[in-house]
Design a protein around this motif. Structure first.
Motif, PDB file in Angstrom:
ATOM      1  N   LEU A 104      41.290  44.901  40.145  1.00 49.61           N
ATOM      2  CA  LEU A 104      40.097  44.086  40.370  1.00 49.61           C
ATOM      3  C   LEU A 104      40.103  42.937  39.370  1.00 49.61           C
ATOM      4  CD1 LEU A 104      37.360  46.873  40.706  1.00 49.61           C
ATOM      5  CD2 LEU A 104      38.495  45.648  42.568  1.00 49.61           C
ATOM      6  N   VAL A 105      39.662  41.769  39.824  1.00 50.41           N
ATOM      7  CA  VAL A 105      39.611  40.582  38.971  1.00 50.41           C
ATOM      8  C   VAL A 105      38.239  39.935  39.087  1.00 50.41           C
ATOM      9  CG1 VAL A 105      40.568  38.284  38.534  1.00 50.41           C
ATOM     10  CG2 VAL A 105      42.082  40.153  39.245  1.00 50.41           C
ATOM     11  N   ASP A 106      37.676  39.579  37.952  1.00 50.37           N
ATOM     12  CA  ASP A 106      36.440  38.792  37.930  1.00 50.37           C
ATOM     13  C   ASP A 106      36.360  38.088  36.579  1.00 50.37           C
ATOM     14  OD1 ASP A 106      33.603  38.965  39.752  1.00 50.37           O
ATOM     15  OD2 ASP A 106      33.405  38.178  37.712  1.00 50.37           O
ATOM     16  N   VAL A 107      35.888  36.851  36.587  1.00 48.85           N
ATOM     17  CA  VAL A 107      35.747  36.131  35.320  1.00 48.85           C
ATOM     18  C   VAL A 107      34.798  36.874  34.389  1.00 48.85           C
ATOM     19  CG1 VAL A 107      36.339  33.852  36.198  1.00 48.85           C
ATOM     20  CG2 VAL A 107      33.977  34.647  36.368  1.00 48.85           C
ATOM     21  N   ASN A 108      33.872  37.610  34.984  1.00 47.22           N
ATOM     22  CA  ASN A 108      32.994  38.489  34.217  1.00 47.22           C
ATOM     23  C   ASN A 108      33.610  39.883  34.253  1.00 47.22           C
ATOM     24  OD1 ASN A 108      31.022  40.106  33.136  1.00 47.22           O
ATOM     25  ND2 ASN A 108      29.391  39.437  34.521  1.00 47.22           N
ATOM     26  N   LEU A 109      34.314  40.233  33.206  1.00 44.48           N
ATOM     27  CA  LEU A 109      35.046  41.495  33.178  1.00 44.48           C
ATOM     28  C   LEU A 109      34.116  42.694  33.376  1.00 44.48           C
ATOM     29  CD1 LEU A 109      38.025  42.172  32.903  1.00 44.48           C
ATOM     30  CD2 LEU A 109      37.655  42.575  30.467  1.00 44.48           C
TER      31      LEU A 109
ATOM     32  N   ALA B 277      39.902  39.682  44.093  1.00 40.17           N
ATOM     33  CA  ALA B 277      39.413  38.669  43.160  1.00 40.17           C
ATOM     34  C   ALA B 277      37.971  38.334  43.528  1.00 40.17           C
ATOM     35  CB  ALA B 277      40.282  37.418  43.230  1.00 40.17           C
ATOM     36  N   GLY B 278      37.066  38.625  42.611  1.00 43.30           N
ATOM     37  CA  GLY B 278      35.644  38.410  42.866  1.00 43.30           C
ATOM     38  C   GLY B 278      34.956  39.730  43.132  1.00 43.30           C
ATOM     39  N   CYS B 279      34.103  40.168  42.222  1.00 43.91           N
ATOM     40  CA  CYS B 279      33.495  41.503  42.324  1.00 43.91           C
ATOM     41  C   CYS B 279      31.986  41.448  42.494  1.00 43.91           C
ATOM     42  CB  CYS B 279      33.867  42.337  41.100  1.00 43.91           C
ATOM     43  SG  CYS B 279      35.642  42.692  41.009  1.00 43.91           S
TER      44      CYS B 279
ATOM     45  N   THR C 128      35.737  35.260  45.793  1.00 45.34           N
ATOM     46  CA  THR C 128      35.096  34.503  44.721  1.00 45.34           C
ATOM     47  C   THR C 128      34.150  33.458  45.307  1.00 45.34           C
ATOM     48  OG1 THR C 128      36.901  32.887  44.677  1.00 45.34           O
ATOM     49  CG2 THR C 128      37.120  34.815  43.252  1.00 45.34           C
ATOM     50  N   ILE C 129      33.492  32.697  44.439  1.00 47.95           N
ATOM     51  CA  ILE C 129      32.624  31.603  44.887  1.00 47.95           C
ATOM     52  C   ILE C 129      33.494  30.452  45.399  1.00 47.95           C
ATOM     53  CG2 ILE C 129      30.772  32.254  43.297  1.00 47.95           C
ATOM     54  CD1 ILE C 129      31.617  29.877  41.538  1.00 47.95           C
TER      55      ILE C 129
END
Length: 338
Positions: free
Chosen positions: A33-38, A9-11, A74-75
């Motif tokens: 993979l996971v990110d709020v920004n695909l 989570a977090g790329c 992630t942040i």
């Protein structure tokens, strides 16, 4: 099927280090993979040749895969949500610091860890250095007698850009936990109180306070002082800080780069105005890997050995308490009990 099936989570850039580590382990694999920004997740997927599904939401990734481990890269603002989501889905979590953006959130996370029985360890890569291990062993062996004070100077001027530049307290919240955790590691003691003054000096490019001075009383009766700045350009310290520890029989220094040095009283010489001193050789007994890989080795060993990691959240929350205690002291102008 590999033992550790991992969702990252977090790329952002830091995720590369975690991916490099997994690439070395025969019993681990990245499965999503996971990110709020695909687009960031897909870019990482292609760049690293992973060919795994990408998601913008961790819950969906967990429901669509058979993951048993989540990397939280992630942040800081997302750490509580990512960690609790993973824990409640039955996954262990290994994550970047800090545990959360507030002490109450960190305590909530700890409760969920205890409720689920899963493991959550926090990256404290600066514990995993040959120099700091040698420094800690020197102090724990009583070479300089009873420790009375610990002092750390941290002066650097990084121009990150991004979220750090607009944080209210970038130094204390995003960086000082490393040094605070190092102080606990070096001494084997926990902080019991703190007085902190934070400020933003002339020339700072940060919106929030990028400098701080802290005084901690420790559980072993010693005092830990911290002087730090993230907008100090010139004559910089190392990222590991510049350390001095004084004891009842001598002093030890570590600059964060070279081997520690130590001087102790020479009892064979008569007492004069300034006592004679002997330099001691500081042995290096650490044969593990350093930095992120050293910490990740310990984290994975703890999962496989069904034990708590050295940087398990139940321990790391004590370092986080130093951070939020310092923030409270700075805001109130008062000494805070921890």
């Amino acid at each position: 099927m590999k033992k550790h099936r991992i969702i990252v989570a977090g790329c952002g850039g830091m995720a590369n280090t975690w991916l490099d580590y997994v690439a070395e382990r025969e019993n681990a694999e990245i499965i999503a993979l996971v990110d709020v920004n695909l687009e960031a997740a897909q870019s990482m997927n292609e760049r690293r040749g992973l060919n795994v599904p990408v998601f913008s939401d961790l819950s969906k990734a967990l429901s669509k895969t058979d993951a048993n481990l989540v990397f939280d890269v992630t942040i800081p603002a997302s750490h509580k949500q990512i960690t609790t989501t993973a824990l409640e889905a039955g996954c262990n979590v290994l994550g970047e610091k800090p545990m959360a953006e507030s002490m109450s959130d960190a305590e909530d996370v700890l409760k969920i860890v205890q409720k689920t029985g899963k493991k959550y360890a926090v990256m404290q890569n600066r514990r995993y250095l040959q120099g700091i291990r040698a420094f800690r062993d020197l102090l724990s062996n009583g070479a300089i007698g009873t420790v009375g004070s610990i002092h750390a100077d941290f002066f650097l001027g990084p121009h990150f850009g991004g979220f750090r530049d607009v944080m209210e307290s970038p130094l204390i919240v995003d960086m000082a936990i490393h040094t605070f955790d190092q102080a606990r590691f070096i001494t084997g003691a926990d902080a019991v109180s703190v007085y902190c003054h934070e400020f933003n000096p002339p020339g700072s490019w940060y919106k929030g306070n990028a400098s701080a001075i802290c005084i901690f009383e420790m559980s072993n009766g010693s005092v830990f002082s911290y002087r730090g700045s993230w907008c100090a350009e010139g004559l910089n310290t190392s990222w590991e800080s510049d350390w001095r520890v004084t004891g009842s029989r001598g002093s030890a220094l570590w600059d964060g780069i070279n081997q520690p040095v130590c001087e102790v009283v020479d009892d064979s010489q008569p007492t004069k105005f300034m006592r004679a001193l002997n330099s001691l050789e500081v042995p290096n007994g650490w044969d593990g890997r350093e930095g992120h890989f050293g910490c990740l080795d310990e984290m994975f060993a703890s999962i496989e050995g069904n034990r708590l990691a050295e940087t398990d959240c139940s321990d790391n929350i004590k370092s986080l308490a130093m951070v939020f205690g310092a923030l409270e002291s700075a805001k109130t102008g008062k000494k805070i009990s921890l």
